[in-house]
Write an enzyme that holds these catalytic residues in place. Structure first.
Site, PDB file in Angstrom:
ATOM      1  N   ASN A  63       0.855  -1.184   0.000  1.00 49.21           N
ATOM      2  CA  ASN A  63       0.000   0.000   0.000  1.00 49.21           C
ATOM      3  C   ASN A  63       0.893   1.237   0.000  1.00 49.21           C
ATOM      4  O   ASN A  63       1.488   1.584   1.011  1.00 49.21           O
ATOM      5  CB  ASN A  63      -0.909  -0.005   1.234  1.00 49.21           C
ATOM      6  CG  ASN A  63      -1.764   1.243   1.334  1.00 49.21           C
ATOM      7  OD1 ASN A  63      -1.917   1.987   0.370  1.00 49.21           O
ATOM      8  ND2 ASN A  63      -2.331   1.470   2.514  1.00 49.21           N
ATOM      9  N   LYS A 119       0.028   4.302  -0.241  1.00 42.15           N
ATOM     10  CA  LYS A 119      -0.618   5.476   0.352  1.00 42.15           C
ATOM     11  C   LYS A 119      -0.407   6.685  -0.575  1.00 42.15           C
ATOM     12  O   LYS A 119      -0.398   6.517  -1.797  1.00 42.15           O
ATOM     13  CB  LYS A 119      -0.110   5.705   1.775  1.00 42.15           C
ATOM     14  CG  LYS A 119      -0.268   4.436   2.639  1.00 42.15           C
ATOM     15  CD  LYS A 119       0.004   4.657   4.092  1.00 42.15           C
ATOM     16  CE  LYS A 119      -0.191   3.350   4.858  1.00 42.15           C
ATOM     17  NZ  LYS A 119      -0.047   3.534   6.316  1.00 42.15           N
ATOM     18  N   HIS A 124      -9.630   1.002   5.343  1.00 39.36           N
ATOM     19  CA  HIS A 124      -8.335   1.225   5.988  1.00 39.36           C
ATOM     20  C   HIS A 124      -8.522   2.181   7.163  1.00 39.36           C
ATOM     21  O   HIS A 124      -9.352   3.089   7.127  1.00 39.36           O
ATOM     22  CB  HIS A 124      -7.333   1.803   4.985  1.00 39.36           C
ATOM     23  CG  HIS A 124      -5.926   1.772   5.457  1.00 39.36           C
ATOM     24  ND1 HIS A 124      -5.416   2.704   6.350  1.00 39.36           N
ATOM     25  CD2 HIS A 124      -4.908   0.922   5.186  1.00 39.36           C
ATOM     26  CE1 HIS A 124      -4.149   2.420   6.594  1.00 39.36           C
ATOM     27  NE2 HIS A 124      -3.809   1.350   5.901  1.00 39.36           N
ATOM     28  N   GLU A 171      -6.924   4.624   8.096  1.00 42.71           N
ATOM     29  CA  GLU A 171      -6.741   6.033   7.748  1.00 42.71           C
ATOM     30  C   GLU A 171      -7.984   6.608   7.075  1.00 42.71           C
ATOM     31  O   GLU A 171      -8.199   7.828   7.107  1.00 42.71           O
ATOM     32  CB  GLU A 171      -5.505   6.173   6.850  1.00 42.71           C
ATOM     33  CG  GLU A 171      -4.217   5.884   7.609  1.00 42.71           C
ATOM     34  CD  GLU A 171      -3.024   5.582   6.723  1.00 42.71           C
ATOM     35  OE1 GLU A 171      -1.951   5.275   7.276  1.00 42.71           O
ATOM     36  OE2 GLU A 171      -3.172   5.629   5.482  1.00 42.71           O
ATOM     37  N   GLU A 190      -5.126  -4.897  10.754  1.00 42.38           N
ATOM     38  CA  GLU A 190      -4.115  -3.880  11.007  1.00 42.38           C
ATOM     39  C   GLU A 190      -4.370  -3.223  12.359  1.00 42.38           C
ATOM     40  O   GLU A 190      -5.260  -2.376  12.479  1.00 42.38           O
ATOM     41  CB  GLU A 190      -4.155  -2.806   9.922  1.00 42.38           C
ATOM     42  CG  GLU A 190      -3.706  -3.294   8.560  1.00 42.38           C
ATOM     43  CD  GLU A 190      -3.414  -2.119   7.638  1.00 42.38           C
ATOM     44  OE1 GLU A 190      -2.295  -2.053   7.120  1.00 42.38           O
ATOM     45  OE2 GLU A 190      -4.295  -1.267   7.457  1.00 42.38           O
ATOM     46  N   GLY A 225       2.774   2.300  11.144  1.00 45.35           N
ATOM     47  CA  GLY A 225       3.739   3.390  11.048  1.00 45.35           C
ATOM     48  C   GLY A 225       4.499   3.694  12.326  1.00 45.35           C
ATOM     49  O   GLY A 225       5.295   4.627  12.372  1.00 45.35           O
ATOM     50  N   SER A 260       3.615  -2.047  10.529  1.00 43.52           N
ATOM     51  CA  SER A 260       5.070  -2.064  10.753  1.00 43.52           C
ATOM     52  C   SER A 260       5.705  -3.397  10.351  1.00 43.52           C
ATOM     53  O   SER A 260       6.552  -3.950  11.048  1.00 43.52           O
ATOM     54  CB  SER A 260       5.386  -1.727  12.218  1.00 43.52           C
ATOM     55  OG  SER A 260       4.964  -0.408  12.532  1.00 43.52           O
TER      56      SER A 260
END
Length: 266
Positions: free
Chosen positions: A15, A17, A107, A109, A177, A183, A223
């Site tokens: 991904n 992003k 996701h 985000e 996730e 991250g 991560s």
């Protein structure tokens, strides 16, 4: 790999992003394909998909087609609507015309930054499936969720709602996730990932039946690196990885894709 994963081809998904313009994307995919060729990657053994920004899709699709590359193409989001007055939305039909095979829905985000509900995620999954795309349904919990509800409770509830109205023959991928790991450089342990992925598969078994639960691939994301990928893929209910930052580094992503060499010690 364990016996429980036989029949489910591992999927490593990158991904990107909001990174890499269309020119950078072309250069990246060329380098990635060359790197994978150099290491003799078997695409029938481990599937690889890249998820560029919308503006890169046509360029990457043209490269994959022209050079007959075996990488799969994915999109990072999709509209729940087929067409109409939805400024800025991208229809699943448009993506299908670009040979996109996978699309990420839900996701963290998008859920956190854009307020997407479980109902919206479910609608996007249905729209993707109706257009012949395979939705990658993301689920996960924040650190606060984990402390308040314990492991797996929130991801399982999210998954239950996301697949509730999918047709019985729908193909989809689940990506767990943990939001607290994305991250952060602090991945979940392999045992933590397996605990949640096992609970997700059990939810599918109860809700959708044994056949679908056994066939559905469940990925871990958060991560992921070449140093920890093997530990995750040794787990019986982890069938691949949704890779974020590390997927933007050609050498590192190539090493991640080659996780079986670390699993088997070959």
């Amino acid at each position: 790999m364990t016996e429980a994963t036989e029949g489910r081809r591992p999927l490593i998904a990158g991904n990107w992003k909001m990174n890499l313009d269309h020119l950078q994307a072309i250069a990246f995919v060329q380098k990635l394909s060359w790197g994978l060729k150099d290491v003799g990657h078997d695409y029938d053994d481990v599937e690889i998909a890249v998820f560029p920004p919308f503006t890169d899709l046509r360029s990457v699709q043209t490269l994959l087609s022209a050079d007959k590359l075996s990488l799969k193409l994915g999109a990072q989001d999709v509209s729940p609507h087929e067409s109409g007055a939805y400024t800025g939305d991208i229809s699943a039909q448009f993506l299908a015309k670009l040979d996109v095979e996978y699309v990420i829905v839900g996701h963290s985000e998008r859920r956190g930054g854009h307020g997407e509900s479980d109902e919206t995620v479910g609608a996007k999954a249905r729209a993707a499936q109706a257009a012949g795309l395979v939705p990658v349904i993301c689920v996960g919990e924040t650190a606060e969720d984990l402390e308040e509800h314990g492991a797996a409770a929130i991801p399982v509830a999210q998954l239950e709602r996301a697949v509730a109205e999918l047709p019985a023959d729908a193909e989809y991928v689940v990506a767990y996730e943990p939001v607290w790991a994305i991250g952060s450089g602090q991945a979940a342990t392999a045992e933590q990932a397996e605990e949640v992925c096992r609970a997700l598969r059990e939810q599918l078994r109860e809700q959708r039946g044994e056949t679908e639960a056994a066939a559905t691939r469940i990925l871990y994301g958060g991560s992921v690196t070449s140093q920890n990928i093997a530990s995750f893929l040794r787990q019986p209910d982890v069938d691949g990885a949704l890779v974020g930052g590390a997927s933007l580094k050609v050498d590192e992503f190539t090493r991640i894709v080659q996780f079986k060499k670390h699993v088997t010690g070959a």
